[in-house]
Design a protein around this motif. Structure first.
Motif, PDB file in Angstrom:
ATOM      1  N   GLN A  60      37.524 -38.583 -60.779  1.00 32.02           N
ATOM      2  CA  GLN A  60      38.199 -39.594 -61.586  1.00 32.02           C
ATOM      3  C   GLN A  60      37.481 -39.894 -62.903  1.00 32.02           C
ATOM      4  N   ASP A  61      36.216 -39.506 -62.996  1.00 31.27           N
ATOM      5  CA  ASP A  61      35.486 -39.618 -64.257  1.00 31.27           C
ATOM      6  C   ASP A  61      36.115 -38.620 -65.223  1.00 31.27           C
ATOM      7  N   LEU A  62      36.693 -39.113 -66.313  1.00 30.36           N
ATOM      8  CA  LEU A  62      37.446 -38.248 -67.222  1.00 30.36           C
ATOM      9  C   LEU A  62      36.576 -37.149 -67.811  1.00 30.36           C
ATOM     10  N   GLY A  63      35.362 -37.508 -68.222  1.00 30.74           N
ATOM     11  CA  GLY A  63      34.470 -36.515 -68.798  1.00 30.74           C
ATOM     12  C   GLY A  63      34.124 -35.416 -67.815  1.00 30.74           C
ATOM     13  N   LYS A  64      33.809 -35.800 -66.586  1.00 28.78           N
ATOM     14  CA  LYS A  64      33.449 -34.811 -65.572  1.00 28.78           C
ATOM     15  C   LYS A  64      34.656 -33.934 -65.200  1.00 28.78           C
ATOM     16  N   ALA A  65      35.845 -34.522 -65.220  1.00 22.50           N
ATOM     17  CA  ALA A  65      37.051 -33.736 -64.940  1.00 22.50           C
ATOM     18  C   ALA A  65      37.264 -32.679 -66.023  1.00 22.50           C
ATOM     19  N   VAL A  66      37.039 -33.063 -67.285  1.00 17.89           N
ATOM     20  CA  VAL A  66      37.169 -32.107 -68.382  1.00 17.89           C
ATOM     21  C   VAL A  66      36.120 -31.005 -68.249  1.00 17.89           C
ATOM     22  N   MET A  67      34.910 -31.368 -67.865  1.00 16.12           N
ATOM     23  CA  MET A  67      33.852 -30.380 -67.670  1.00 16.12           C
ATOM     24  C   MET A  67      34.243 -29.362 -66.599  1.00 16.12           C
ATOM     25  N   LYS A  68      34.811 -29.852 -65.510  1.00 15.18           N
ATOM     26  CA  LYS A  68      35.215 -28.950 -64.434  1.00 15.18           C
ATOM     27  C   LYS A  68      36.354 -28.028 -64.881  1.00 15.18           C
ATOM     28  N   CYS A  69      37.240 -28.552 -65.725  1.00 16.21           N
ATOM     29  CA  CYS A  69      38.307 -27.714 -66.267  1.00 16.21           C
ATOM     30  C   CYS A  69      37.718 -26.616 -67.149  1.00 16.21           C
ATOM     31  N   GLY A  70      36.685 -26.968 -67.916  1.00 11.34           N
ATOM     32  CA  GLY A  70      36.025 -25.971 -68.754  1.00 11.34           C
ATOM     33  C   GLY A  70      35.363 -24.884 -67.931  1.00 11.34           C
ATOM     34  N   MET A  71      34.719 -25.277 -66.849  1.00 10.12           N
ATOM     35  CA  MET A  71      34.085 -24.297 -65.963  1.00 10.12           C
ATOM     36  C   MET A  71      35.121 -23.351 -65.376  1.00 10.12           C
ATOM     37  N   LYS A  72      36.257 -23.920 -64.982  1.00 10.15           N
ATOM     38  CA  LYS A  72      37.323 -23.102 -64.402  1.00 10.15           C
ATOM     39  C   LYS A  72      37.906 -22.151 -65.431  1.00 10.15           C
ATOM     40  N   MET A  73      38.063 -22.625 -66.663  1.00 10.89           N
ATOM     41  CA  MET A  73      38.631 -21.781 -67.712  1.00 10.89           C
ATOM     42  C   MET A  73      37.753 -20.567 -67.966  1.00 10.89           C
ATOM     43  N   SER A  74      36.450 -20.756 -67.970  1.00  6.16           N
ATOM     44  CA  SER A  74      35.527 -19.648 -68.203  1.00  6.16           C
ATOM     45  C   SER A  74      35.655 -18.574 -67.130  1.00  6.16           C
ATOM     46  N   SER A  75      36.001 -18.989 -65.917  1.00  6.53           N
ATOM     47  CA  SER A  75      36.147 -18.009 -64.834  1.00  6.53           C
ATOM     48  C   SER A  75      37.527 -17.361 -64.840  1.00  6.53           C
ATOM     49  N   ILE A  76      38.522 -18.096 -65.316  1.00  7.85           N
ATOM     50  CA  ILE A  76      39.885 -17.549 -65.364  1.00  7.85           C
ATOM     51  C   ILE A  76      40.012 -16.498 -66.461  1.00  7.85           C
ATOM     52  N   ILE A  77      39.336 -16.732 -67.586  1.00 11.47           N
ATOM     53  CA  ILE A  77      39.396 -15.792 -68.710  1.00 11.47           C
ATOM     54  C   ILE A  77      37.984 -15.284 -69.005  1.00 11.47           C
ATOM     55  N   PRO A  78      37.559 -14.222 -68.345  1.00  8.93           N
ATOM     56  CA  PRO A  78      36.212 -13.691 -68.558  1.00  8.93           C
ATOM     57  C   PRO A  78      36.114 -12.868 -69.837  1.00  8.93           C
ATOM     58  N   SER A  79      36.359 -13.528 -70.968  1.00  9.76           N
ATOM     59  CA  SER A  79      36.287 -12.865 -72.265  1.00  9.76           C
ATOM     60  C   SER A  79      35.464 -13.737 -73.198  1.00  9.76           C
ATOM     61  N   THR A  80      35.132 -13.216 -74.369  1.00  8.20           N
ATOM     62  CA  THR A  80      34.327 -13.990 -75.312  1.00  8.20           C
ATOM     63  C   THR A  80      35.006 -15.307 -75.666  1.00  8.20           C
ATOM     64  N   MET A  81      36.302 -15.254 -76.008  1.00  2.00           N
ATOM     65  CA  MET A  81      36.985 -16.473 -76.406  1.00  2.00           C
ATOM     66  C   MET A  81      37.173 -17.424 -75.231  1.00  2.00           C
ATOM     67  N   GLY A  82      37.453 -16.882 -74.058  1.00  4.11           N
ATOM     68  CA  GLY A  82      37.554 -17.728 -72.879  1.00  4.11           C
ATOM     69  C   GLY A  82      36.237 -18.422 -72.589  1.00  4.11           C
ATOM     70  N   PHE A  83      35.149 -17.690 -72.768  1.00  5.35           N
ATOM     71  CA  PHE A  83      33.809 -18.225 -72.571  1.00  5.35           C
ATOM     72  C   PHE A  83      33.528 -19.346 -73.568  1.00  5.35           C
ATOM     73  N   LEU A  84      33.889 -19.124 -74.836  1.00 13.43           N
ATOM     74  CA  LEU A  84      33.640 -20.127 -75.869  1.00 13.43           C
ATOM     75  C   LEU A  84      34.506 -21.367 -75.665  1.00 13.43           C
ATOM     76  N   MET A  85      35.778 -21.173 -75.342  1.00 14.31           N
ATOM     77  CA  MET A  85      36.660 -22.311 -75.125  1.00 14.31           C
ATOM     78  C   MET A  85      36.224 -23.111 -73.893  1.00 14.31           C
ATOM     79  N   GLY A  86      35.838 -22.400 -72.849  1.00 15.56           N
ATOM     80  CA  GLY A  86      35.354 -23.079 -71.651  1.00 15.56           C
ATOM     81  C   GLY A  86      34.075 -23.846 -71.933  1.00 15.56           C
ATOM     82  N   SER A  87      33.178 -23.231 -72.704  1.00 14.98           N
ATOM     83  CA  SER A  87      31.929 -23.891 -73.068  1.00 14.98           C
ATOM     84  C   SER A  87      32.197 -25.114 -73.937  1.00 14.98           C
ATOM     85  N   GLY A  88      33.194 -25.000 -74.823  1.00 13.11           N
ATOM     86  CA  GLY A  88      33.571 -26.135 -75.651  1.00 13.11           C
ATOM     87  C   GLY A  88      34.069 -27.294 -74.810  1.00 13.11           C
TER      88      GLY A  88
END
Length: 214
Positions: A60-88
């Motif tokens: 329910q912590d909004l920041g932590k939820a966004v962080m978890k979404c970023g982690m998931k994005m990096s795994s869904i798109i294992p590419s340079t841009m996916g990595f950068l967007m997930g890290s962002g």
């Protein structure tokens, strides 16, 4: 809209996904000239997956939820841009960790965290002709507004960020690429916006649209 609340996070990502759905072909065409040609599909797939991810989180912590979404994005798109967007996203989420909602000042923090996440993991700097050029300018414009007007509204901060992102993306026309295939074809990049920076511009504009209630 006065603020973005935790329960709105799936719609927040859905708004971004819709924007990349609209611009997928354009980004792929840009990327085909100086990259792998899949940028539009990468952005569409990555952000398109996040509404469901956000809905499935118990956090329910909004920041932590966004962080978890970023982690998931990096795994869904294992590419340079996916990595950068997930890290962002992870950087942006970390910057607003502990928050239950995002108002104007928190949005400025989010954008700065997003830029810092890209900078740290991508080993890039403003001026290197990357997505960071759009996001960093967006963050700077948002921060400047909040500094001059601490009670700036969510919409006004989002608008300032969008204006900054447009300027940042446009500035890449005069930059020399240092990374990827674009660096090999420097002459072909002259006078053309970096495709990653354009994707960053669309990201910030999509967030601004959501904050307007569009």
């Amino acid at each position: 809209m006065e603020s973005i609340k935790r329960e709105q996070l799936p719609d927040f990502f859905r708004s971004i996904a819709d924007t990349f759905e609209e611009h997928a072909d354009e980004l792929c065409e840009m990327d085909a000239k100086l990259g792998d040609g899949d940028l539009g599909l990468t952005m569409k797939k990555g952000f398109g997956s996040l509404p469901e991810v956000a809905e499935g989180l118990d956090e329910q912590d909004l920041g932590k939820a966004v962080m978890k979404c970023g982690m998931k994005m990096s795994s869904i798109i294992p590419s340079t841009m996916g990595f950068l967007m997930g890290s962002g996203l992870m950087g942006g989420g970390k910057a607003i960790s502990g928050k239950k909602e995002i108002a104007g000042p928190e949005l400025a923090l989010f954008f700065r965290g997003y830029a810092d996440g890209i900078k740290k993991r991508g080993k890039c700097e403003p001026g290197d002709r990357t997505i960071l050029d759009a996001i960093d300018m967006a963050a700077g414009a948002a921060e400047a507004l909040v500094q001059s007007s601490p009670s700036a509204s969510l919409e006004s901060v989002a608008e300032a960020a969008a204006d900054g992102a447009v300027k940042g993306a446009d500035a890449t026309k005069d930059m020399i690429p240092k990374f990827g295939k674009a660096a090999v074809h420097k002459d072909a990049a002259k006078g053309i916006c970096d495709q990653g920076a354009v994707a960053g511009k669309y990201l910030v504009e999509a967030i601004a649209d959501f904050c307007r209630g569009n």
